[in-house]
Design a protein around this motif. Structure first.
Motif, PDB file in Angstrom:
ATOM      1  N   UNK A 198       0.898  -0.983  -0.094  1.00  0.00           N
ATOM      2  CA  UNK A 198      -0.014   0.002  -0.404  1.00  0.00           C
ATOM      3  C   UNK A 198       0.868   1.621  -0.007  1.00  0.00           C
ATOM      4  N   UNK A 199       1.401   1.076   1.012  1.00  0.00           N
ATOM      5  CA  UNK A 199       2.719   2.160   0.697  1.00  0.00           C
ATOM      6  C   UNK A 199       3.324   2.810  -0.374  1.00  0.00           C
ATOM      7  N   UNK A 200       3.904   1.619  -1.075  1.00  0.00           N
ATOM      8  CA  UNK A 200       4.679   2.276  -2.513  1.00  0.00           C
ATOM      9  C   UNK A 200       3.765   2.258  -3.451  1.00  0.00           C
ATOM     10  N   UNK A 201       2.921   1.613  -3.241  1.00  0.00           N
ATOM     11  CA  UNK A 201       1.606   2.262  -4.566  1.00  0.00           C
ATOM     12  C   UNK A 201       1.787   3.705  -4.693  1.00  0.00           C
ATOM     13  N   UNK A 202       1.287   3.795  -2.809  1.00  0.00           N
ATOM     14  CA  UNK A 202       0.895   5.508  -3.213  1.00  0.00           C
ATOM     15  C   UNK A 202       2.115   6.223  -3.524  1.00  0.00           C
ATOM     16  N   UNK A 203       3.272   6.247  -2.814  1.00  0.00           N
ATOM     17  CA  UNK A 203       4.672   6.983  -3.035  1.00  0.00           C
ATOM     18  C   UNK A 203       4.374   7.038  -4.613  1.00  0.00           C
ATOM     19  N   UNK A 204       4.359   5.234  -5.526  1.00  0.00           N
ATOM     20  CA  UNK A 204       4.459   5.432  -7.068  1.00  0.00           C
ATOM     21  C   UNK A 204       3.768   6.077  -7.878  1.00  0.00           C
ATOM     22  N   UNK A 205       2.297   6.128  -7.116  1.00  0.00           N
ATOM     23  CA  UNK A 205       1.787   7.048  -8.256  1.00  0.00           C
ATOM     24  C   UNK A 205       2.119   8.386  -7.649  1.00  0.00           C
ATOM     25  N   UNK A 206       2.070   9.241  -6.449  1.00  0.00           N
ATOM     26  CA  UNK A 206       2.526  10.373  -6.816  1.00  0.00           C
ATOM     27  C   UNK A 206       3.993  11.015  -7.451  1.00  0.00           C
ATOM     28  N   UNK A 207       4.392   9.687  -7.286  1.00  0.00           N
ATOM     29  CA  UNK A 207       5.783   9.784  -8.552  1.00  0.00           C
ATOM     30  C   UNK A 207       5.605  10.680 -10.222  1.00  0.00           C
ATOM     31  N   UNK A 208       4.719   9.591 -10.460  1.00  0.00           N
ATOM     32  CA  UNK A 208       4.068  10.447 -11.895  1.00  0.00           C
ATOM     33  C   UNK A 208       3.380  11.409 -12.508  1.00  0.00           C
ATOM     34  N   UNK A 209       3.937  11.935 -13.126  1.00  0.00           N
ATOM     35  CA  UNK A 209       3.126  13.609 -13.673  1.00  0.00           C
ATOM     36  C   UNK A 209       1.992  12.538 -13.944  1.00  0.00           C
ATOM     37  N   UNK A 210       0.869  14.374 -13.163  1.00  0.00           N
ATOM     38  CA  UNK A 210      -0.216  14.186 -12.810  1.00  0.00           C
ATOM     39  C   UNK A 210      -0.928  13.313 -14.277  1.00  0.00           C
ATOM     40  N   UNK A 211      -0.813  14.034 -15.182  1.00  0.00           N
ATOM     41  CA  UNK A 211      -1.393  13.883 -16.903  1.00  0.00           C
ATOM     42  C   UNK A 211      -0.748  12.033 -16.991  1.00  0.00           C
ATOM     43  N   UNK A 212       0.843  12.100 -16.995  1.00  0.00           N
ATOM     44  CA  UNK A 212       0.709   9.861 -17.363  1.00  0.00           C
ATOM     45  C   UNK A 212       0.211   9.436 -16.622  1.00  0.00           C
ATOM     46  N   UNK A 213       0.126   9.665 -14.985  1.00  0.00           N
ATOM     47  CA  UNK A 213      -0.674   9.200 -14.304  1.00  0.00           C
ATOM     48  C   UNK A 213      -2.222   8.187 -14.976  1.00  0.00           C
ATOM     49  N   UNK A 214      -3.280   9.393 -15.311  1.00  0.00           N
ATOM     50  CA  UNK A 214      -4.372   9.409 -15.675  1.00  0.00           C
ATOM     51  C   UNK A 214      -4.145   8.472 -17.011  1.00  0.00           C
ATOM     52  N   UNK A 215      -2.922   8.699 -18.328  1.00  0.00           N
ATOM     53  CA  UNK A 215      -3.068   8.400 -19.077  1.00  0.00           C
ATOM     54  C   UNK A 215      -2.895   6.833 -19.036  1.00  0.00           C
ATOM     55  N   UNK A 216      -1.602   6.058 -18.580  1.00  0.00           N
ATOM     56  CA  UNK A 216      -1.884   4.615 -17.670  1.00  0.00           C
ATOM     57  C   UNK A 216      -2.357   4.266 -17.630  1.00  0.00           C
ATOM     58  N   UNK A 217      -4.316   5.026 -16.460  1.00  0.00           N
ATOM     59  CA  UNK A 217      -5.233   3.962 -16.491  1.00  0.00           C
ATOM     60  C   UNK A 217      -5.718   4.371 -17.335  1.00  0.00           C
ATOM     61  N   UNK A 218      -6.049   5.244 -18.313  1.00  0.00           N
ATOM     62  CA  UNK A 218      -7.155   4.857 -19.758  1.00  0.00           C
ATOM     63  C   UNK A 218      -6.162   3.861 -20.872  1.00  0.00           C
ATOM     64  N   UNK A 219      -5.665   4.114 -20.910  1.00  0.00           N
ATOM     65  CA  UNK A 219      -4.337   2.861 -21.787  1.00  0.00           C
ATOM     66  C   UNK A 219      -4.582   1.404 -21.456  1.00  0.00           C
ATOM     67  N   UNK A 220      -4.882   1.050 -20.215  1.00  0.00           N
ATOM     68  CA  UNK A 220      -5.475   0.141 -18.930  1.00  0.00           C
ATOM     69  C   UNK A 220      -6.685  -0.310 -19.979  1.00  0.00           C
ATOM     70  N   UNK A 221      -7.262   0.576 -19.966  1.00  0.00           N
ATOM     71  CA  UNK A 221      -8.670   0.540 -19.905  1.00  0.00           C
ATOM     72  C   UNK A 221      -9.384   0.448 -21.253  1.00  0.00           C
ATOM     73  N   UNK A 222      -8.338   1.366 -21.850  1.00  0.00           N
ATOM     74  CA  UNK A 222      -8.183   0.853 -23.434  1.00  0.00           C
ATOM     75  C   UNK A 222      -7.850  -0.652 -24.318  1.00  0.00           C
ATOM     76  N   UNK A 223      -6.965  -1.190 -23.718  1.00  0.00           N
ATOM     77  CA  UNK A 223      -6.964  -2.158 -24.088  1.00  0.00           C
ATOM     78  C   UNK A 223      -8.013  -3.583 -23.659  1.00  0.00           C
ATOM     79  N   UNK A 224      -8.726  -3.276 -22.696  1.00  0.00           N
ATOM     80  CA  UNK A 224      -9.940  -3.490 -22.377  1.00  0.00           C
ATOM     81  C   UNK A 224     -11.431  -3.763 -23.111  1.00  0.00           C
ATOM     82  N   UNK A 225     -11.521  -3.006 -24.015  1.00  0.00           N
ATOM     83  CA  UNK A 225     -12.376  -2.686 -24.658  1.00  0.00           C
ATOM     84  C   UNK A 225     -11.950  -2.659 -26.822  1.00  0.00           C
ATOM     85  N   UNK A 226     -10.552  -3.090 -26.816  1.00  0.00           N
ATOM     86  CA  UNK A 226      -9.903  -3.316 -28.356  1.00  0.00           C
ATOM     87  C   UNK A 226     -10.201  -4.995 -28.104  1.00  0.00           C
ATOM     88  N   UNK A 227      -9.924  -5.962 -26.381  1.00  0.00           N
ATOM     89  CA  UNK A 227     -10.724  -7.287 -26.791  1.00  0.00           C
ATOM     90  C   UNK A 227     -11.731  -8.055 -27.307  1.00  0.00           C
TER      91      UNK A 227
END
Length: 704
Positions: A198-227
């Motif tokens: 839980x701690x390492x995950x939060x640290x990694x999330x906060x290290x991400x640029x805000x827009x890149x963080x969102x893009x990584x999330x969207x990328x995984x959702x897009x893969x689902x809909x391509x399936x």
């Protein structure tokens, strides 16, 4: 309001509760999802009180995000709330403030203030969280709290309560932005059974640029809909409902790819992962709903998730073996409700369903039949598949008692899907799924013979062949159980399930009579999925007018606007909310009803494919069959099957109504007529397909 989730963690938007996969509190019948305070529930103050700026709410199912947009005098504030699809322990709140250009000189040197509030709700009564502890990490104040659930579900299988830790960012009472430009503020909460994760995950999330963080999330959702997915044109309302269903399903299923290894998955409950703390929301338990109502559509488009759902049953099979033994039977008897350990967790209020609704074991076996039919997964058989199929058959063999008067086997003291009638004998639904379970074990014992020994597999088929199956020859219909009083009201679809999903062979007249009669005696306040099965039945009988009537009935009174949240019952004030079971039944009307797809052990069939009401185009994309990837495209003037991928191990041949066609990637096959269009591969070993005839006294001319 809708929910957000990623299969590990989920919440309802603006709700004060977070639920986590596999986190339960309470002993046996009191077990329910354990509440974690929602330290990610951040509200813009302008959405909490009367305000001159009206917020606009939207749910983007393609990107898996809920958005709040407030158009203010000097700025536009956009809040994005989502459960991250890659950083799966994290709930994210991002607030973007875009300043407006102003000519008024009085605004030039003023900052923009945006008032916000953190609203986590009361302390948890399920987890003994310690007082939150702050620390500074990378210049930001982070809070954390850890604890244990108060009570184990069953001390035999869960000696200790479960640990859980949550981390979250400190939230100020307002955000400050310069008059010109824009800024994104990112807040997050993580939760896991492991503090370090839980701690390492939060640290990694906060290290991400805000827009890149969102893009990584969207990328995984897009893969689902391509399936895979379902696309409907010409009926926008219907299209949105379908997109909503897949969004809610996928939100409760684990990510394919994640920053840290995923936890074991604990199943898909009737209201998903975002609810389950109360009796009305089914407490996060697993029922037959998973295998019968949600599983088939998931299997056809997302078979890896179907395998994950079956794996939950494999993981708890040793507990099912103990339940069978405790009740004086052999093999595996799965409980009516299960959660963390796999023991029976039905509420003390409802002992009859726990005692008598044993058909769940047959439903699990039927799901494995469908999985094997579409995947031929040999590894799965080796790693537990052979055992679960044959042990479920052993259970039914020990439940079937010979009746020396009739010469048939009876299964007594059961309850079918209709919960208004308990402790009955020879429930038609129960006996057919039991018979199918027995036949499947005979078939699987042949598939597994090189590495799994089954003693006298033909014995299972002998019992199945001789199971009693209530049938009224004079009225040409199936009484729901032996001695069923004709005219007596029932709760929900039961005997009609023989036609679908079980696809039990019967006369066309019998099928029509079952549908007509049981429609007349089904309670008006029954659950949504009943009318989905009636819809499919009438489509199979080619009564499109009646099918359309019941299709509309299957969803119009159950979908709540604007975010397409399903209620269990027609009245929105009672029953479960975000009812996945109803959603699953509705998806089946489209895939197995209007698209006409049916799964068989030796083939995939398409019968009478047609457009849903008011649609001009209907596309089922990403149909997975024996490693192939197919698209069924139905339009007003034409139909075609598009082949995007074929597994060399299982070459496919399709009969398009006139001749056989070998399917190869890139091919588009035009379908003319109504079918059946049959897709086959080479035989799977030299194993004889099961007879699937239950009750050898049943008069059977040509079936459906």
């Amino acid at each position: 309001m809708p929910s957000i989730g990623n299969g590990h963690i989920a919440a309802n938007v603006f709700g004060d509760t977070v639920y986590m996969n596999g986190l339960y509190n309470g002993h046996k019948g009191e077990s329910h999802r354990a509440r974690i305070p929602n330290w990610a529930n951040i509200r813009l103050n302008s959405t909490l009180t009367r305000h001159p700026f009206s917020p606009v709410y939207s749910l983007n199912t393609k990107e898996g995000v809920f958005k709040v947009r407030v158009d203010r005098e000097r700025s536009i504030v956009t809040q994005m709330i989502y459960a991250h699809r890659y950083y799966t322990r994290a709930l994210i709140n991002q607030i973007k403030v875009d300043s407006k250009t102003h000519n008024d000189p009085s605004f030039i040197h003023h900052e923009i203030w945006v008032a916000i509030s953190l609203m986590p709700g009361p302390d948890s009564k399920d987890v003994a969280f310690q007082n939150p502890v702050p620390e500074i990490i990378n210049g930001r104040t982070i809070w954390s709290s850890c604890g244990q659930t108060w009570e184990s579900e069953d001390t035999t299988y869960q000696p200790m309560p479960v640990d859980v830790c949550a981390y979250w960012t400190s939230v100020p009472d307002h955000l400050v932005v310069p008059q010109h430009g824009s800024r994104i503020f990112t807040f997050a909460m993580t939760a896991d059974k492991n503090r370090t994760v839980a701690k390492e995950e939060l640290i990694k999330v906060l290290q991400e640029d805000g827009e890149k963080l969102y893009e990584k999330h969207v990328e995984e959702w897009q893969k689902l809909y391509l399936e895979g997915g379902i696309k409907i044109e010409g009926n926008l309302k219907l299209a949105k409902i379908v997109h909503g269903i897949w969004y809610y399903f996928l939100s409760s299923l684990p990510s394919a790819k994640s920053y840290q290894p995923l936890d074991r998955f604990y199943g898909l409950s009737p209201t998903g992962l975002a609810t389950g703390g109360t009796f009305e929301d089914y407490e996060g338990h697993n029922f037959w709903d998973t295998e019968t109502w949600m599983f088939p559509s998931i299997l056809l488009l997302y078979p890896r998730y179907a395998k994950t759902l079956i794996q939950y049953r494999l993981d708890t099979a040793y507990v099912a073996a103990e339940l069978a033994k405790l009740t004086g039977h052999k093999g595996y008897r799965f409980p009516w409700e299960s959660a963390y350990t796999g023991v029976e967790v039905t509420q003390p209020c409802c002992p009859l369903v726990a005692e008598f609704q044993q058909h769940i074991s047959g439903c699990i076996s039927f799901a494995t039949r469908q999985y094997l039919a579409t995947t031929r997964d040999e590894e799965w058989l080796k790693q537990g598949g052979c055992a679960i199929v044959t042990h479920i058959a052993d259970f039914w063999a020990s439940r079937a008692i010979i009746n020396y008067t009739t010469g048939l086997y009876d299964i007594e003291n059961v309850m079918g899907p209709d919960e208004d009638h308990s402790n009955v004998s020879n429930s038609v639904f129960t006996n057919v799924v039991a018979g199918y379970s027995l036949y499947l074990a005979q078939y699987v014992s042949c598939l597994c013979k090189d590495y799994f020994m089954a003693k006298d597999p033909d014995h299972w088929a002998d019992i199945a062949w001789s199971l009693a199956l209530p049938y009224d020859e004079a009225l040409d219909y199936h009484p729901q159980f032996e001695g069923y009083p004709r005219g007596e009201e029932i709760k929900q679809a039961d005997a009609v399930l023989l036609g679908f999903p079980l696809q039990y062979k019967m006369n066309v007249s019998t099928r029509a009579n079952d549908l007509s009669y049981y429609e007349s005696v089904t309670r008006s306040d029954g659950p949504a999925m009943t009318w989905s099965m009636h819809t499919i039945g009438h489509l199979q009988l080619q009564d499109n007018v009646k099918a359309a009537e019941l299709f509309n009935k299957s969803y119009q009174s159950y979908v709540r606007e604007p975010f397409k949240v399903w209620s269990e019952l027609q009245r929105p004030d009672i029953g479960a909310m975000n009812f996945f079971t109803g959603m699953g039944g509705f998806l089946q009307t489209l895939i197995f009803g209007y698209a006409g797809i049916s799964i068989h052990l030796d083939r995939l069939e398409i019968n009478w494919p047609q457009l849903p009401p008011e649609a001009t185009r209907f596309k089922v994309k990403g149909i997975k069959y024996l490693g192939s990837n197919l698209i069924l495209d139905i339009q007003t003037s034409r139909m075609k099957l598009i082949v995007t991928e074929v597994d060399d191990n299982w070459p496919l041949v399709m009969n398009n109504g006139r001749y056989n066609v070998t399917l190869v990637p890139g091919m588009s096959v035009t379908l003319t007529g109504t079918g059946p269009f049959t897709i086959r591969s080479k035989p799977w070993k030299e194993c004889k397909l099961p007879a699937d005839i239950i009750g050898n006294n049943y008069l059977r001319p040509i079936g459906l």
